[in-house]
Design a protein around this motif. Structure first.
Motif, PDB file in Angstrom:
ATOM      1  N   HIS A  78       0.838  -1.202   0.000  1.00  0.00           N
ATOM      2  CA  HIS A  78       0.000   0.000   0.000  1.00  0.00           C
ATOM      3  C   HIS A  78       0.873   1.252   0.000  1.00  0.00           C
ATOM      4  N   GLY A  79       1.333   1.657  -1.181  1.00  0.00           N
ATOM      5  CA  GLY A  79       2.246   2.802  -1.263  1.00  0.00           C
ATOM      6  C   GLY A  79       1.622   4.097  -0.793  1.00  0.00           C
ATOM      7  N   THR A  80       0.409   4.375  -1.253  1.00  0.00           N
ATOM      8  CA  THR A  80      -0.237   5.633  -0.869  1.00  0.00           C
ATOM      9  C   THR A  80      -0.550   5.647   0.619  1.00  0.00           C
ATOM     10  N   SER A  81      -1.031   4.514   1.139  1.00  0.00           N
ATOM     11  CA  SER A  81      -1.365   4.450   2.566  1.00  0.00           C
ATOM     12  C   SER A  81      -0.109   4.567   3.424  1.00  0.00           C
ATOM     13  N   ALA A  82       1.010   4.009   2.952  1.00  0.00           N
ATOM     14  CA  ALA A  82       2.268   4.131   3.692  1.00  0.00           C
ATOM     15  C   ALA A  82       2.700   5.595   3.758  1.00  0.00           C
ATOM     16  N   ALA A  83       2.558   6.313   2.641  1.00  0.00           N
ATOM     17  CA  ALA A  83       2.909   7.736   2.635  1.00  0.00           C
ATOM     18  C   ALA A  83       2.000   8.513   3.582  1.00  0.00           C
ATOM     19  N   LEU A  84       0.707   8.177   3.590  1.00  0.00           N
ATOM     20  CA  LEU A  84      -0.226   8.841   4.508  1.00  0.00           C
ATOM     21  C   LEU A  84       0.164   8.580   5.959  1.00  0.00           C
ATOM     22  N   GLU A  85       0.524   7.336   6.236  1.00  0.00           N
ATOM     23  CA  GLU A  85       0.909   6.997   7.610  1.00  0.00           C
ATOM     24  C   GLU A  85       2.115   7.828   8.048  1.00  0.00           C
ATOM     25  N   PHE A  86       3.096   7.956   7.149  1.00  0.00           N
ATOM     26  CA  PHE A  86       4.289   8.734   7.491  1.00  0.00           C
ATOM     27  C   PHE A  86       3.937  10.218   7.659  1.00  0.00           C
ATOM     28  N   GLY A  87       3.154  10.738   6.715  1.00  0.00           N
ATOM     29  CA  GLY A  87       2.807  12.167   6.759  1.00  0.00           C
ATOM     30  C   GLY A  87       2.011  12.537   8.003  1.00  0.00           C
ATOM     31  N   VAL A  88       1.047  11.693   8.342  1.00  0.00           N
ATOM     32  CA  VAL A  88       0.140  12.040   9.440  1.00  0.00           C
ATOM     33  C   VAL A  88       0.729  11.659  10.798  1.00  0.00           C
ATOM     34  N   LYS A  89       1.308  10.449  10.888  1.00  0.00           N
ATOM     35  CA  LYS A  89       1.743   9.977  12.217  1.00  0.00           C
ATOM     36  C   LYS A  89       3.138  10.454  12.584  1.00  0.00           C
ATOM     37  N   VAL A  90       4.033  10.573  11.595  1.00  0.00           N
ATOM     38  CA  VAL A  90       5.420  10.922  11.904  1.00  0.00           C
ATOM     39  C   VAL A  90       5.656  12.419  11.695  1.00  0.00           C
ATOM     40  N   LEU A  91       5.305  12.918  10.509  1.00  0.00           N
ATOM     41  CA  LEU A  91       5.524  14.345  10.246  1.00  0.00           C
ATOM     42  C   LEU A  91       4.449  15.213  10.900  1.00  0.00           C
ATOM     43  N   LYS A  92       3.313  14.606  11.210  1.00  0.00           N
ATOM     44  CA  LYS A  92       2.199  15.321  11.855  1.00  0.00           C
ATOM     45  C   LYS A  92       1.787  16.567  11.063  1.00  0.00           C
ATOM     46  N   VAL A  93       1.545  16.367   9.762  1.00  0.00           N
ATOM     47  CA  VAL A  93       1.099  17.485   8.928  1.00  0.00           C
ATOM     48  C   VAL A  93      -0.233  18.019   9.474  1.00  0.00           C
ATOM     49  N   ALA A  94      -0.491  19.295   9.219  1.00  0.00           N
ATOM     50  CA  ALA A  94      -1.717  19.926   9.712  1.00  0.00           C
ATOM     51  C   ALA A  94      -2.819  19.904   8.659  1.00  0.00           C
ATOM     52  N   ARG A  95      -2.453  19.507   7.433  1.00  0.00           N
ATOM     53  CA  ARG A  95      -3.432  19.597   6.343  1.00  0.00           C
ATOM     54  C   ARG A  95      -3.172  18.508   5.313  1.00  0.00           C
ATOM     55  N   LEU A  96      -4.254  17.846   4.883  1.00  0.00           N
ATOM     56  CA  LEU A  96      -4.182  16.868   3.788  1.00  0.00           C
ATOM     57  C   LEU A  96      -4.955  17.439   2.609  1.00  0.00           C
ATOM     58  N   ALA A 169      -8.709  14.645  12.459  1.00  0.00           N
ATOM     59  CA  ALA A 169      -9.621  15.620  11.843  1.00  0.00           C
ATOM     60  C   ALA A 169     -10.698  16.028  12.847  1.00  0.00           C
ATOM     61  N   ALA A 170     -11.248  15.040  13.565  1.00  0.00           N
ATOM     62  CA  ALA A 170     -12.308  15.334  14.546  1.00  0.00           C
ATOM     63  C   ALA A 170     -11.769  16.214  15.664  1.00  0.00           C
ATOM     64  N   ALA A 171     -10.493  16.031  16.015  1.00  0.00           N
ATOM     65  CA  ALA A 171      -9.897  16.816  17.100  1.00  0.00           C
ATOM     66  C   ALA A 171      -9.442  18.201  16.623  1.00  0.00           C
ATOM     67  N   GLY A 172      -9.593  18.481  15.322  1.00  0.00           N
ATOM     68  CA  GLY A 172      -9.205  19.788  14.799  1.00  0.00           C
ATOM     69  C   GLY A 172      -7.706  19.930  14.559  1.00  0.00           C
TER      70      GLY A 172
END
Ligand SMILES: [Zn+2]
Length: 200
Positions: A78-96, A169-172
């Motif tokens: 799952h290439g796209t899901s792996a990138a999402l996991e890294f972006g959201v969980k590790v880099l903690k981006v504020a916006r998708l 997202a729910a937590a803002g």
């Protein structure tokens, strides 16, 4: 002359001296992009160009048709899901941001079938977009454009099937936004639940 190497030499001669301090800071401190973009692989729709961004600003994953698959934590690739996991969980981006576009070959494959010479992966990948085909309705007039917008909505909906995205997202802590880029006019439109809103 290889155009890639020519381009690299221009980068070293012109861009690098101007951007060197930025790259060095990024190398020293690491990246901390605020925005992650899910975009299409299409060569005309480069997120860094469309958003006028600089290195370090956008964490980007590109695939056929800017599709976000649903959350499926199995042992498959799952290439796209792996990138999402890294972006959201590790880099903690504020916006998708989901960036779709007009004249999308991936959306065309979704609607009318994959090109006959490319049958191994495209057809099953664009299956993700099936609900968007239904949402766009059957009328042929303007159908591809309607599907392109529905694909962005579908990808945004699929993002929320990832529990850690829905929770953030729910937590803002995480904003989800969809856009469509028109290659003809260069105009970017925001994809809302009810329609497209061109960005002034
Ligand atoms: Zn595309």
């Amino acid at each position: 002359m290889d155009p890639l190497i020519e381009g690299y030499r221009r980068f070293r001669a012109e861009t690098w001296p101007a951007e060197r301090a930025r790259y060095e800071a990024l190398a020293h401190w690491g990246q901390s992009p605020e925005t992650m973009v899910i975009a299409c692989s299409d060569s005309r729709v480069d997120p860094q160009t469309v958003f006028g961004a600089v290195p370090g600003e956008l964490f980007v994953v590109r695939n056929v048709a800017a599709l976000v698959p649903p959350y499926e934590p199995d042992a498959r690739y799952h290439g796209t899901s792996a990138a999402l996991e890294f972006g959201v969980k590790v880099l903690k981006v504020a916006r998708l941001v989901v960036l779709g576009h007009g004249q999308c070959g991936g959306v065309r494959a979704m609607a009318y079938g994959a090109p006959p010479q490319a049958r191994d992966f495209i057809a099953s990948w664009v299956e993700i977009g099936k609900p968007a085909l239904a949402a766009a309705g059957p009328a042929e007039q303007g159908r591809l454009g309607r599907i392109e917008a529905e694909v962005v909505r579908l990808s945004l909906a699929n993002l929320k099937t990832f529990p850690w995205i829905a929770e953030a997202a729910a937590a803002g802590r995480l904003a989800l936004q969809g856009y469509l880029f028109d290659v003809h006019t260069g105009v970017l439109a925001s994809v809302g639940p009810d329609g497209l809103e061109p960005i002034e």
